[in-house]
Write a protein that holds these residues in place. Structure first.
Motif, PDB file in Angstrom:
ATOM      1  N   ALA A 159     -12.138 -20.302  -2.217  1.00  0.00           N
ATOM      2  CA  ALA A 159     -12.709 -21.459  -2.931  1.00  0.00           C
ATOM      3  C   ALA A 159     -12.270 -21.451  -4.394  1.00  0.00           C
ATOM      4  O   ALA A 159     -12.156 -22.513  -5.016  1.00  0.00           O
ATOM      5  N   GLY A 160     -12.009 -20.271  -4.942  1.00  0.00           N
ATOM      6  CA  GLY A 160     -11.549 -20.163  -6.326  1.00  0.00           C
ATOM      7  C   GLY A 160     -10.035 -20.287  -6.454  1.00  0.00           C
ATOM      8  O   GLY A 160      -9.488 -20.069  -7.540  1.00  0.00           O
ATOM      9  N   GLY A 161      -9.354 -20.572  -5.354  1.00  0.00           N
ATOM     10  CA  GLY A 161      -7.909 -20.801  -5.395  1.00  0.00           C
ATOM     11  C   GLY A 161      -7.090 -19.518  -5.419  1.00  0.00           C
ATOM     12  O   GLY A 161      -5.920 -19.527  -5.819  1.00  0.00           O
ATOM     13  N   LEU A 162      -7.674 -18.399  -4.987  1.00  0.00           N
ATOM     14  CA  LEU A 162      -6.944 -17.124  -5.022  1.00  0.00           C
ATOM     15  C   LEU A 162      -6.475 -16.705  -3.636  1.00  0.00           C
ATOM     16  O   LEU A 162      -7.009 -17.161  -2.622  1.00  0.00           O
ATOM     17  N   ARG A 163      -5.501 -15.808  -3.625  1.00  0.00           N
ATOM     18  CA  ARG A 163      -5.038 -15.215  -2.371  1.00  0.00           C
ATOM     19  C   ARG A 163      -5.728 -13.875  -2.189  1.00  0.00           C
ATOM     20  O   ARG A 163      -6.132 -13.242  -3.160  1.00  0.00           O
ATOM     21  N   VAL A 164      -5.835 -13.451  -0.933  1.00  0.00           N
ATOM     22  CA  VAL A 164      -6.636 -12.258  -0.623  1.00  0.00           C
ATOM     23  C   VAL A 164      -5.735 -11.136  -0.106  1.00  0.00           C
ATOM     24  O   VAL A 164      -4.924 -11.347   0.793  1.00  0.00           O
ATOM     25  N   ARG A 165      -5.899  -9.965  -0.703  1.00  0.00           N
ATOM     26  CA  ARG A 165      -5.223  -8.769  -0.185  1.00  0.00           C
ATOM     27  C   ARG A 165      -6.315  -7.834   0.326  1.00  0.00           C
ATOM     28  O   ARG A 165      -7.282  -7.561  -0.389  1.00  0.00           O
ATOM     29  N   LEU A 166      -6.162  -7.390   1.564  1.00  0.00           N
ATOM     30  CA  LEU A 166      -7.214  -6.567   2.166  1.00  0.00           C
ATOM     31  C   LEU A 166      -6.952  -5.084   1.939  1.00  0.00           C
ATOM     32  O   LEU A 166      -5.798  -4.653   1.835  1.00  0.00           O
ATOM     33  N   VAL A 167      -8.049  -4.324   1.886  1.00  0.00           N
ATOM     34  CA  VAL A 167      -7.930  -2.864   1.773  1.00  0.00           C
ATOM     35  C   VAL A 167      -8.836  -2.273   2.849  1.00  0.00           C
ATOM     36  O   VAL A 167      -9.937  -2.786   3.098  1.00  0.00           O
ATOM     37  N   ASP A 168      -8.356  -1.212   3.502  1.00  0.00           N
ATOM     38  CA  ASP A 168      -9.184  -0.623   4.564  1.00  0.00           C
ATOM     39  C   ASP A 168     -10.387   0.092   3.948  1.00  0.00           C
ATOM     40  O   ASP A 168     -10.427   0.368   2.739  1.00  0.00           O
ATOM     41  N   VAL A 169     -11.366   0.364   4.795  1.00  0.00           N
ATOM     42  CA  VAL A 169     -12.612   0.960   4.334  1.00  0.00           C
ATOM     43  C   VAL A 169     -12.756   2.354   4.939  1.00  0.00           C
ATOM     44  O   VAL A 169     -12.009   2.740   5.836  1.00  0.00           O
ATOM     45  N   THR A 170     -13.746   3.096   4.439  1.00  0.00           N
ATOM     46  CA  THR A 170     -14.067   4.394   5.033  1.00  0.00           C
ATOM     47  C   THR A 170     -14.908   4.153   6.285  1.00  0.00           C
ATOM     48  O   THR A 170     -15.309   3.026   6.564  1.00  0.00           O
ATOM     49  N   GLN A 171     -15.255   5.222   6.985  1.00  0.00           N
ATOM     50  CA  GLN A 171     -16.055   5.046   8.214  1.00  0.00           C
ATOM     51  C   GLN A 171     -17.455   4.514   7.909  1.00  0.00           C
ATOM     52  O   GLN A 171     -18.150   4.058   8.806  1.00  0.00           O
ATOM     53  N   ASP A 172     -17.878   4.537   6.642  1.00  0.00           N
ATOM     54  CA  ASP A 172     -19.175   3.978   6.269  1.00  0.00           C
ATOM     55  C   ASP A 172     -19.053   2.590   5.635  1.00  0.00           C
ATOM     56  O   ASP A 172     -20.034   2.055   5.094  1.00  0.00           O
ATOM     57  N   GLY A 173     -17.838   2.034   5.598  1.00  0.00           N
ATOM     58  CA  GLY A 173     -17.672   0.674   5.095  1.00  0.00           C
ATOM     59  C   GLY A 173     -17.428   0.581   3.596  1.00  0.00           C
ATOM     60  O   GLY A 173     -17.527  -0.504   3.018  1.00  0.00           O
ATOM     61  N   ARG A 174     -17.109   1.719   2.954  1.00  0.00           N
ATOM     62  CA  ARG A 174     -16.800   1.672   1.503  1.00  0.00           C
ATOM     63  C   ARG A 174     -15.304   1.417   1.336  1.00  0.00           C
ATOM     64  O   ARG A 174     -14.518   1.777   2.224  1.00  0.00           O
ATOM     65  N   ILE A 175     -14.867   0.922   0.154  1.00  0.00           N
ATOM     66  CA  ILE A 175     -13.426   0.811  -0.112  1.00  0.00           C
ATOM     67  C   ILE A 175     -12.832   2.214  -0.034  1.00  0.00           C
ATOM     68  O   ILE A 175     -13.359   3.154  -0.639  1.00  0.00           O
ATOM     69  N   ASP A 176     -11.738   2.359   0.717  1.00  0.00           N
ATOM     70  CA  ASP A 176     -11.081   3.669   0.828  1.00  0.00           C
ATOM     71  C   ASP A 176     -10.150   3.832  -0.382  1.00  0.00           C
ATOM     72  O   ASP A 176      -9.151   3.128  -0.495  1.00  0.00           O
ATOM     73  N   PRO A 177     -10.466   4.764  -1.332  1.00  0.00           N
ATOM     74  CA  PRO A 177      -9.669   4.864  -2.560  1.00  0.00           C
ATOM     75  C   PRO A 177      -8.202   5.177  -2.285  1.00  0.00           C
ATOM     76  O   PRO A 177      -7.325   4.700  -3.002  1.00  0.00           O
ATOM     77  N   GLN A 178      -7.946   5.958  -1.207  1.00  0.00           N
ATOM     78  CA  GLN A 178      -6.538   6.266  -0.900  1.00  0.00           C
ATOM     79  C   GLN A 178      -5.777   5.003  -0.474  1.00  0.00           C
ATOM     80  O   GLN A 178      -4.627   4.792  -0.873  1.00  0.00           O
ATOM     81  N   ALA A 179      -6.440   4.177   0.308  1.00  0.00           N
ATOM     82  CA  ALA A 179      -5.804   2.914   0.727  1.00  0.00           C
ATOM     83  C   ALA A 179      -5.618   2.005  -0.494  1.00  0.00           C
ATOM     84  O   ALA A 179      -4.597   1.325  -0.628  1.00  0.00           O
ATOM     85  N   LEU A 180      -6.588   2.017  -1.398  1.00  0.00           N
ATOM     86  CA  LEU A 180      -6.500   1.155  -2.594  1.00  0.00           C
ATOM     87  C   LEU A 180      -5.324   1.574  -3.471  1.00  0.00           C
ATOM     88  O   LEU A 180      -4.609   0.739  -4.037  1.00  0.00           O
ATOM     89  N   GLU A 181      -5.120   2.887  -3.546  1.00  0.00           N
ATOM     90  CA  GLU A 181      -4.046   3.429  -4.391  1.00  0.00           C
ATOM     91  C   GLU A 181      -2.667   2.945  -3.937  1.00  0.00           C
ATOM     92  O   GLU A 181      -1.747   2.825  -4.735  1.00  0.00           O
ATOM     93  N   ARG A 182      -2.547   2.651  -2.650  1.00  0.00           N
ATOM     94  CA  ARG A 182      -1.243   2.233  -2.115  1.00  0.00           C
ATOM     95  C   ARG A 182      -0.956   0.745  -2.359  1.00  0.00           C
ATOM     96  O   ARG A 182       0.133   0.268  -2.094  1.00  0.00           O
ATOM     97  N   LEU A 183      -1.942   0.005  -2.858  1.00  0.00           N
ATOM     98  CA  LEU A 183      -1.747  -1.452  -3.031  1.00  0.00           C
ATOM     99  C   LEU A 183      -1.142  -1.771  -4.402  1.00  0.00           C
ATOM    100  O   LEU A 183      -1.353  -1.016  -5.359  1.00  0.00           O
TER     101      LEU A 183
END
Ligand SMILES: Cc1ncc(COP(=O)(O)O)c(C=O)c1O
Length: 407
Positions: free
Chosen positions: A89-113
């Motif tokens: 709705a804000g006109g942005l594109r979305v890049r997804l990041v995988d989560v941990t088994q508890d649903g948190r952002i996985d910092p290792q996956a984030l580091e690769r983006l």
């Protein structure tokens, strides 16, 4: 044999108490008190109310995009569909990041983006549990990316970095139904420092009469006999999650302003009551059923909008939910897919990668209500069905199983 339970228990939602109703109807200075209380509880200097959490998040992401000159937002691959809808709705594109088994952002996956392309990363603090932002904030800071601390599901939760909603560059709140702080609608932006250009629509006069009428109707709707009827009307869509970008923008509804103001000071007490129920349920389940409740890690506190539980696999989770439909105990699945599988979002995705943990959560999560109405024989029936469907040392109650599965 006749069923031993009457009506349908809602999956979430606290009743509006008489005290809150009285405050909504007659309490003085509602908005100044709400503003002061939110600033105090979140540890922020500024609060701006909006029509919804989605509208608050959309506005934040638009400003982040303007300030950084970037057009991408990083969002966990498993979260409420409203989060990517706000970005689109804000006109942005979305890049997804995988989560941990508890649903948190996985910092290792984030580091690769390629974070240097992202205007913002949204931490969703799902299930009322604080995301650990220490590594995430180090990454966003060095990339010049905004960190949005989304407290829609976690108002009142905190960890050593502070209250959820007050830890990132900017916080977002939702006052929707079933949220830890509810006004039956509305949302807010919370931040420190100078005005950021979020645009602060004028705060309306509290709509007291309508607030009381809505609260009474909501309380009535939560009673199992009425909820049983409402949940069978498809057009009401109770429990459904939609990806919708044409949501209302602008000021908070006057009656929601009134209700959230009346509720804000009791939010922590209600969270404590829900936590007691959730921890008791989690203890009972883990001793009898093969499953993993998601609880806040030691040293943090959560707010438990429901109890979120991970089944061993999707076929067994689905078998449990099918069997549980007969008990009408408010046990439900969660968001049905990870965001990479959401066809409406596809055109706005920067790329489609692999998000195994997000997909696992979508297939294995189920939730139990923690408002206290799931108890007694109905709770034992739930345990019996869960242990039968998921495996584990279930309560020895074959006749209960028969009752549970015959209704
Ligand atoms: C994590 C998260 N963020 C934002 C929102 C949007 O809030 P609202 O429903 O008030 O638009 C939700 C809604 O459930 C949510 O779960």
């Amino acid at each position: 044999m006749k069923p031993t339970w009457i009506g349908t228990i809602p999956s979430a939602g606290d009743r509006v108490t008489l005290r809150e109703l009285t405050r909504a109807a007659r309490g003085p200075d509602l908005y100044p008190q709400l503003e002061a209380s939110l600033k105090d509880q979140l540890g922020v200097e500024n609060v701006a109310l909006r029509a919804s959490g989605r509208d608050a998040l959309r506005s934040v992401l638009e400003v982040a995009a303007r300030r950084t000159g970037r057009r991408e937002v990083v969002i966990p691959a498993y979260t409420c569909f409203s989060v990517p809808a706000s970005a689109v709705a804000g006109g942005l594109r979305v890049r997804l990041v995988d989560v941990t088994q508890d649903g948190r952002i996985d910092p290792q996956a984030l580091e690769r983006l390629p974070l240097e392309r992202a205007a913002a990363v949204v931490a969703c603090n799902l299930f009322g549990v604080p995301d650990d932002l220490s590594q995430v904030s180090a990454l966003t800071r060095s990339a010049g990316t905004w960190l949005v601390d989304d407290a829609a599901q976690a108002f009142g939760a905190r960890d050593r970095m502070g209250p959820v909603g007050g830890r990132g560059d900017v916080g977002v709140l939702s006052f929707g139904r079933g949220k830890p702080l509810s006004g039956l609608g509305g949302g807010a932006i919370a931040w420190n420092g100078p005005p950021e250009g979020f645009g602060t629509p004028p705060v309306p006069e509290p709509g007291r009469t309508r607030a009381v009428a809505r609260a009474l109707a909501y309380d009535l709707a939560l009673s199992p006999a009425i909820f049983a009827v409402l949940s069978r009307i498809p057009s009401i869509g109770i429990g459904e999650t939609h990806f919708e970008v044409d949501f209302a923008r602008g000021p908070i509804d006057p009656s929601s302003l009134c209700l959230v103001s009346a509720n804000v000071d009791g939010a922590l007490n209600r969270a404590k009551q829900r936590e007691r129920v959730a921890r008791t349920l989690a203890g009972r389940l883990t001793s009898t059923v093969d499953c993993r409740p998601i609880l806040p890690p030691p040293g943090t506190s959560g707010v438990f909008p429901r109890l979120f539980v991970v089944a061993p696999d999707m076929p067994r989770r689905n078998a449990a939910l099918n069997a549980l439909e007969r008990v009408q105990a408010g046990v439900t699945g969660m968001y049905p897919t990870s965001l990479d599988q959401l066809s409406e979002l596809r055109p706005a995705l920067c790329e489609v990668g692999s998000y195994p943990e997000a997909q696992k959560l979508a297939g294995c999560l189920f939730t139990l209500p923690v408002h206290g109405n799931l108890r007694g024989l109905r709770l034992r029936a739930v345990e019996t069905i869960l242990s039968g469907a998921l495996g584990g040392q279930g309560p020895e109650a074959p006749e209960l199983w028969q009752t549970a599965t015959r209704v």
